[in-house]
Motif scaffolding. Structure first.
Motif, short mmCIF file in Angstrom:
data_model
loop_
_atom_site.label_atom_id
_atom_site.label_comp_id
_atom_site.label_asym_id
_atom_site.label_seq_id
_atom_site.Cartn_x
_atom_site.Cartn_y
_atom_site.Cartn_z
N GLU A 52 -8.50 0.68 0.36
CA GLU A 52 -7.49 -0.04 -0.42
C GLU A 52 -6.36 -0.58 0.45
O GLU A 52 -5.61 -1.44 0.03
CB GLU A 52 -6.88 0.88 -1.48
CG GLU A 52 -7.86 1.36 -2.53
CD GLU A 52 -8.58 2.62 -2.11
OE1 GLU A 52 -8.42 3.03 -0.95
OE2 GLU A 52 -9.31 3.18 -2.93
N THR A 53 -6.25 -0.03 1.66
CA THR A 53 -5.10 -0.39 2.49
C THR A 53 -5.27 -1.77 3.10
O THR A 53 -6.39 -2.22 3.35
CB THR A 53 -4.96 0.65 3.60
OG1 THR A 53 -4.98 1.94 3.01
CG2 THR A 53 -3.68 0.50 4.37
N ASP A 54 -4.15 -2.45 3.33
CA ASP A 54 -4.18 -3.75 3.99
C ASP A 54 -4.37 -3.54 5.49
O ASP A 54 -3.48 -3.06 6.17
CB ASP A 54 -2.86 -4.47 3.70
CG ASP A 54 -2.76 -5.77 4.48
OD1 ASP A 54 -3.82 -6.29 4.88
OD2 ASP A 54 -1.64 -6.25 4.70
N THR A 55 -5.57 -3.86 5.99
CA THR A 55 -5.86 -3.63 7.40
C THR A 55 -6.28 -4.92 8.09
O THR A 55 -6.75 -4.91 9.22
CB THR A 55 -7.01 -2.60 7.55
OG1 THR A 55 -8.12 -3.07 6.80
CG2 THR A 55 -6.60 -1.25 7.03
N LEU B 283 -7.59 4.82 7.32
CA LEU B 283 -6.66 4.15 6.41
C LEU B 283 -7.21 3.93 5.02
O LEU B 283 -6.46 3.71 4.09
CB LEU B 283 -6.24 2.80 7.00
CG LEU B 283 -5.56 2.87 8.37
CD1 LEU B 283 -5.31 1.48 8.89
CD2 LEU B 283 -4.26 3.63 8.30
#
Lengths: 424, 164
Positions: free
Chosen positions: B108-111, B105
């Motif tokens: 930068e992705t919201d995980t 992912l």
């Protein structure tokens, strides 16, 4: 939705070794602490073995802030994923299938989350619209079980399409060559008659209009003579776009490829020519055949706009179909009206398209080449490609073909420069 | 497309580093040598996170646990050994998960949500194992603690094999 069998991720690989090492060390030295550590290892090993990756039942809903935006405008895509199954998804990784022709400019088209049954997750990102019809690919969901030891990939389809039509703005007049139709228009020909630009004088003949008699000369010498002007006629123009695989060249990933630039330029030229009363048609030279016969009128403009937006011949990536050059050329020649000029849009990345241009020009369709330049000079092979292209363009110019080498500046600037050169 | 950075998420790095520090602290309290071994494991683990390498992370986690095992060998109180080993395993788990999230992912992705669920469930499972083991150990403290814990481990292995 398509399921793939769950696979081992090997996330917990080696936890058994901890249990074994602790136990082996604890046995000879009689340490209860080490036995307990072995128990922790066994506990995690059991956890890793417990439960498979759940079979996810997901529905995807994509919401575009604008479904038919203008080119280069920003479109916000909001993706809502709902867990419609009965299983809790403890580790859900979503990767949206952004169409290859669009680029994400803000945020990422991905999300990592956990979803209970009936719950939804939402994420959004921004794409910059480019010309054409873009269809989203299925969203890829990677589902893991709680421990992360098993993983399953699911693809969820949801038909979403973004259609982006070019605006067809006329930026500048396209200078045409001398081949014209019998209808009046704006291309100055070498035919003497009525018009604006002076052509010649000749002896007065009965029936010549009085307004064209040279009265000054009559006053001076008593002889009647008639002034002729260059007749202005309309032209028939076919905009031919090179869409062969070899034309899909771009200096880097970010810059639009040569076919994209060609299609943009063809849109501008189409609009400019149509508004000056010329008959304009569109054709492609590539695996996917496209032909719009020359005509005039607003309906024709609308047809061309749709054609340039989403005809498969002008898609942003090369077509997979096979291409038979000689058949395509023969079919194109059959369709071309005898008095049609051709404006060819091609990056001229190989010798073949240069010979096509020469042949079409030799068959009597006076040809103008507008060549978007996809070359760069950062490395030796690239520099060589640029030199080769320059040579091809020079050869075409020596054959009497008008060539516009379109670099990074706007097309209008290059056209103005070229027009100055040609009128000299 | 804006390229995603395929590096471990910041949350995953923070959690892994936190658990690893706890593990080092626990082992260092008991024996300095154990603390030193665990400290080396922490460094290797952080290096693995920096270059997003699962192999380095597994090695780092292994060295962390080696420190805990050494402390166990010196005959430290079982609870401290247990906490050291458990936090070591959790650090390794969080780091390894952060790398796989980063690969799939990007940074930068919201995980956050997915990772929190993963860490919390690992903590619960680990704590349960520790609680059960330690409870049996304490209950049998008067009689034969080693024999009872030994039998507990053998029983657990048999159970896991039966589950297969």
């Amino acid at each position: 939705m398509s399921y793939v069998d769950a696979v081992d991720t090997e996330h917990w690989a080696g936890i058994g070794a901890l249990a074994f090492a602790a136990f082996a060390l604890g046995l000879p030295f009689q340490r209860p602490g080490l036995f307990l550590v072995a128990l922790v290892g066994v506990g995690f090993a059991a956890y890793a073995r417990f439960g498979d990756a759940p079979a996810a039942d997901l529905t995807v809903d994509r919401d575009l802030s604008e479904t038919s935006p203008a080119p280069d405008s920003e479109v916000t895509v909001t993706v809502t994923v709902e867990n419609t199954g009965s299983a809790t998804l403890p580790d859900l990784r979503l990767i949206d299938g952004v169409p290859p022709g669009l680029s994400v400019t803000e945020g990422t088209a991905r999300l990592g989350t956990a979803l209970r049954p009936g719950k939804r997750a939402t994420f959004s990102y921004t794409v910059t619209a480019t010309r054409g019809s873009h269809e989203w690919e299925p969203l890829t969901a990677v589902v893991r079980n709680a421990s992360g030891s098993r993983e399953r990939t699911v693809e969820v389809d949801s038909g979403t399409t973004l259609r982006c039509l070019p605006t067809l703005e006329a930026s500048s007049d396209l200078p045409l060559r001398g081949l014209t139709t019998p209808y009046s228009g704006r291309v100055a020909t070498d035919v003497a008659g009525s018009g604006l630009e002076f052509h010649s004088t000749r002896e007065y003949r009965r029936g010549d209009p009085l307004s064209r008699v040279d009265w000054n000369r009559y006053a001076r010498s008593g002889e009647l003579s008639t002034v002729s002007f260059r007749e202005e006629r309309a032209a028939t123009v076919v905009l031919l776009i090179d869409s062969r695989e070899a034309a899909y060249r771009a200096p880097d990933e970010e810059t639009p490829n040569a076919v994209e630039r060609s299609v943009d330029a063809a849109g501008e030229a189409f609009s400019a020519l149509l508004s000056t009363g010329d008959r304009v048609g569109i054709a492609s030279y590539g695996p996917e055949a496209c032909w719009l016969a020359p005509a005039t009128g607003e309906r024709h403009r609308a047809t061309a706009r749709r054609l340039l937006a989403d005809h498969p011949a002008f898609s942003v990536s090369p077509s997979e179909e096979p291409f038979y050059p000689s058949i395509a050329l023969r079919r194109l020649r059959r369709r071309l009206p005898a008095d049609a000029q051709i404006v060819l849009f091609s990056p001229v990345t190989d010798d073949y398209i240069a010979t096509v241009a020469e042949r079409l020009d030799a068959y009597g369709h006076q040809l103008t080449l507008i060549s978007p330049d996809p070359t760069v000079d950062d490395a030796a092979p690239h520099r060589l490609a640029r030199l080769e292209r320059d040579t091809r363009l020079r050869r075409l110019r020596s054959h009497g073909i008008r060539v516009i080498d379109w670099g990074e500046r706007p097309l209008a600037v290059e056209l103005a420069r070229a027009t100055r050169r040609w009128s000299r | 497309m804006t390229e995603i950075t395929r590096e471990p998420s910041r949350f995953g790095i923070a959690v892994a580093a936190g658990f690893a520090l706890l593990s080092v602290a626990t082992t260092a309290v008991v024996a300095t040598a154990g603390g030193a071994i665990s400290g080396l494991g922490l460094v290797v683990l952080l290096a693995g996170l920096a270059v997003a390498s699962r192999r380095l992370i597994t090695n780092g986690g292994g060295i962390l646990l080696l420190g805990a095992l050494y402390v166990g060998y010196t005959g430290a109180p079982p609870l401290l050994v247990l906490v050291g080993a458990l936090t070591g395993v959790l650090a390794w788990d969080a780091a390894s998960n952060a790398v796989s999230v980063g690969e799939q992912l990007g940074k930068e992705t919201d995980t956050m949500r997915g990772e929190v669920v993963h860490v919390v469930s690992s903590v619960l499972v680990g704590s349960l194992a520790v609680a059960v083991g330690y409870a049996v150990y304490l209950a049998a403290a008067g009689g034969q603690p080693i024999a009872s814990v030994f039998l507990l481990v053998v029983g657990a292995v048999a159970l896991v094999n039966a589950l297969r």
